[in-house]
Design a protein around this motif. Structure first.
Motif, PDB file in Angstrom:
ATOM      1  N   ALA A  60      -0.794  51.397-133.899  1.00  0.00           N
ATOM      2  CA  ALA A  60      -1.398  52.197-132.511  1.00  0.00           C
ATOM      3  C   ALA A  60      -2.159  51.531-131.833  1.00  0.00           C
ATOM      4  O   ALA A  60      -2.961  51.787-132.966  1.00  0.00           O
ATOM      5  N   PHE A  86      -1.020  61.548-121.502  1.00  0.00           N
ATOM      6  CA  PHE A  86      -0.438  59.995-122.939  1.00  0.00           C
ATOM      7  C   PHE A  86      -0.206  59.127-121.776  1.00  0.00           C
ATOM      8  O   PHE A  86       1.068  59.233-121.447  1.00  0.00           O
ATOM      9  N   VAL A 116      -5.189  61.245-123.464  1.00  0.00           N
ATOM     10  CA  VAL A 116      -5.092  60.278-124.504  1.00  0.00           C
ATOM     11  C   VAL A 116      -4.665  58.724-124.084  1.00  0.00           C
ATOM     12  O   VAL A 116      -3.376  58.900-123.264  1.00  0.00           O
ATOM     13  N   HIS A 141      -7.967  64.693-137.313  1.00  0.00           N
ATOM     14  CA  HIS A 141      -7.910  63.453-136.743  1.00  0.00           C
ATOM     15  C   HIS A 141      -6.413  64.891-135.588  1.00  0.00           C
ATOM     16  O   HIS A 141      -5.994  63.712-134.735  1.00  0.00           O
ATOM     17  N   ASN A 188      -4.186  54.448-123.918  1.00  0.00           N
ATOM     18  CA  ASN A 188      -3.904  53.541-125.744  1.00  0.00           C
ATOM     19  C   ASN A 188      -3.929  52.212-125.307  1.00  0.00           C
ATOM     20  O   ASN A 188      -4.019  51.414-124.058  1.00  0.00           O
ATOM     21  N   ARG A 210     -10.928  58.642-124.912  1.00  0.00           N
ATOM     22  CA  ARG A 210     -11.525  57.403-125.704  1.00  0.00           C
ATOM     23  C   ARG A 210     -12.794  56.463-124.724  1.00  0.00           C
ATOM     24  O   ARG A 210     -12.816  56.654-123.226  1.00  0.00           O
ATOM     25  N   ALA A 232       2.805  58.842-129.990  1.00  0.00           N
ATOM     26  CA  ALA A 232       1.447  59.692-129.551  1.00  0.00           C
ATOM     27  C   ALA A 232       1.965  60.952-129.495  1.00  0.00           C
ATOM     28  O   ALA A 232       1.682  62.323-129.905  1.00  0.00           O
ATOM     29  N   SER A 271      -6.337  61.131-133.556  1.00  0.00           N
ATOM     30  CA  SER A 271      -5.781  60.390-133.652  1.00  0.00           C
ATOM     31  C   SER A 271      -4.781  59.730-134.693  1.00  0.00           C
ATOM     32  O   SER A 271      -4.749  60.359-135.814  1.00  0.00           O
ATOM     33  N   GLU A 286      -4.822  52.262-130.583  1.00  0.00           N
ATOM     34  CA  GLU A 286      -5.879  53.570-130.111  1.00  0.00           C
ATOM     35  C   GLU A 286      -7.462  53.247-129.401  1.00  0.00           C
ATOM     36  O   GLU A 286      -7.114  53.198-128.016  1.00  0.00           O
ATOM     37  N   THR A 294       2.548  54.716-135.341  1.00  0.00           N
ATOM     38  CA  THR A 294       1.475  54.776-135.513  1.00  0.00           C
ATOM     39  C   THR A 294       0.199  54.626-136.612  1.00  0.00           C
ATOM     40  O   THR A 294      -0.873  55.141-135.948  1.00  0.00           O
TER      41      THR A 294
END
Length: 531
Positions: free
Chosen positions: A370, A297, A328, A433, A330, A214, A32, A440, A372, A367
């Motif tokens: 992923a 990330f 960001v 995105h 995950n 998120r 990402a 995303s 997310e 990707t």
């Protein structure tokens, strides 16, 4: 010295050097971050995509003990393996900076300045202690029950709920390297960073930034801020990691999570020098007057450390540092419905997968799937099925249609107003995105697949060739951060893959190389075939 335009500093979580990268790491922060960095470069930004190994982590010491090697030996070997994984992935990091004297001086200067400014306080705390091993237990050296959610947890922070648990907070603690060892509690005087003193600054930052985070990460911060904020250890009793430079805590080590923020500052400086943009001061690019865009990330399990502790390390420093602009996160990527884990040998090596599967195909699948917003699951059978049906087949149908078109390569074709409108629609659907407030990569990959399927179904002829090519060219520009090899081939053949707001009024006829099957590790060429 003028350093030029403000940089975009892209920081995927510093990998722990207790093993190589696995597929869960790639599908988490590392791919990402690379997609984000490549997109920002395509927009003309100066990007520093940077990270460094986290050698002082206790997980290095515990893993080394299991393997029967020294922590330093394991860290050296793991760093080399991590570097090979980044290379295999095609990540745009300019390398892994050495953990050398400059690194150590940067970290120690950073925390010493905080200490002089009064950011740390001396506390007497209780640590669990393994009697037979003679080890004070923290982080990887201790396991037990999370006091917040009652899940099994290591020390430091719970992977299940994300809440921190320092000192004597774990319930039913034991020493993972010898669970039968008797545990007692000992009082130790250490330095701590009291987060409660920073509540007002943290509250202000989160009010401005977490609305774009998120949901799970945002909710965790809300939970943490609703209660008393913890004291975080700055020093710990131990024999692995950097020696703490403070007179009050002789013989102690710097808590590894305290290293992370100055480590990233060092890594940024080192990476900038590799790209021809050196700075006299190691921390220059992180100062607020440089106006950097800083993008983190990391996984949900690191929200406390990367989303709160590292922020506190910047806010409590006497120098005026910039703070992260975008964060960001995950969730966990699973293998056979269980979390990837280096310490438990439950993994698929990143380099092994990239040896078996062409890089663009692996990048597309990881990707697309992923984690997310929630946990997702990896299987190689699913990779081959999904990539074959959603990427390779429609791409190759479109490539065959372009190959059969009776228009010579290099012919300049005018694009109709309707074709320009459709190309703009493709750009809008993909570009949304990439926005910071909704970034995303999975959305990008899904849209690539949807647009490929649509274009592959289009009846291509000399009448509509220009309009279709304009859409394909736009699609390729936005797909380039994911499909790096095939788009590099096309760009090298002269296909302009730009990301901007200008309408595509004309296109030059080009062909697409075919993509190999997921089991066929051969590079694509611009001649419309694989070599």
């Amino acid at each position: 010295m003028t350093l030029g335009e403000p940089p975009v500093i892209v920081v995927p979580a510093t990998p722990t050097s207790n093993g190589g990268l696995h597929v869960g790491h790639l599908a988490g922060p590392y791919l990402a971050a690379d997609v984000y960095a490549r997109y920002q470069r395509a927009r003309g930004r100066f990007v520093l995509h940077t990270t460094c190994t986290d050698d002082s982590q206790s997980y290095v010491a515990t893993r080394a003990a299991v393997l029967g090697v020294s922590p330093a030996e394991l860290a050296r070997d793991a760093t080399a393996r991590i570097g090979r994984a980044f290379t295999a992935l095609g990540a745009t990091v300019p390398g892994l900076p050495p953990i050398d004297e400059t690194y150590r001086r940067t970290v120690l200067d950073h925390v010493s300045a905080q200490h002089r400014a009064g950011a740390f306080e001396l506390r007497t705390v209780r640590f669990p202690y393994a009697r037979r091993a003679g080890v004070c237990l923290y982080d990887a050296f201790v396991a037990g029950t999370c006091p917040t959610c009652l899940a099994q947890s290591s020390g430091g922070a719970c992977e299940a709920c994300g809440h921190p648990n320092n000192f004597d907070e774990l319930l039913d603690p034991y020493y993972p390297l010898d669970p039968a060892d008797e545990i007692e509690y000992r009082e130790v005087e250490i330095l701590v960073l009291p987060l409660e003193r920073l509540r007002a600054q943290l509250t202000d930052y989160y009010a401005r930034h977490t609305p774009r985070w998120r949901p799970n990460a945002r909710d965790l911060i809300t939970e943490l801020m609703a209660g008393p904020l913890p004291d975080v250890p700055v020093t710990v009793p131990g024999d692995w990691g950097l020696p703490a430079p403070f007179a009050e805590t002789p013989g102690q080590r710097l808590y590894p999570w305290i290293e992370a923020m100055p480590a990233v500052i060092y890594s940024t400086w080192w990476s900038a020098a590799q790209l021809g943009r050196p700075a006299e001061r190691v921390d220059r690019l992180w100062l607020s007057d440089q106006e950097p865009t800083i993008v983190y990330f990391h996984g949900y399990d690191n929200v406390f450390h990367w989303g709160m502790l590292d922020l506190a390390m910047l806010l409590s420093h006497p120098r005026p540092y910039a703070t992260p602009t975008v964060t960001v996160t995950n969730e966990f990527y699973e293998l056979e419905r269980s979390k990837f884990s280096t310490s438990r040998d439950h993994l698929v090596s990143a380099t092994d997968l990239l040896d078996r599967v062409p890089r663009d195909l692996a990048r597309f699948y990881l990707t697309l799937t992923a984690p997310e917003f929630q946990r997702t699951n990896f299987t190689e059978a699913d990779l081959r099925h999904v990539v074959g049906t959603r990427l390779v087949r429609p791409w190759n149908r479109l490539a065959a249609a372009l190959a059969d078109l009776a228009v010579p390569d290099g012919t300049v074709l005018p694009v109709s107003t309707a074709g320009q409108d459709r190309a703009r629609t493709v750009a809008d659907r993909l570009g949304r995105h990439y926005r910071d407030d909704r970034f995303s990569p999975a959305g990008v990959a899904d849209t690539i697949a949807n647009q490929l399927e649509r274009l592959a179904r289009t009846g291509l002829d000399t009448e509509n060739a220009a309009d279709v090519l304009a859409q394909v060219q736009t699609l390729l520009a936005y797909a380039a951060p994911i499909l790096i090899d095939v788009t590099d081939t096309l760009a090298g053949a002269g296909v302009p893959l730009r990301i901007d707001d200008r309408p595509t009024q004309k296109v030059t006829m080009f062909r697409l190389p075919t993509l190999p099957a997921a089991s066929d590790q051969r590079p694509a060429t611009a001649a419309g075939r694989v070599s």
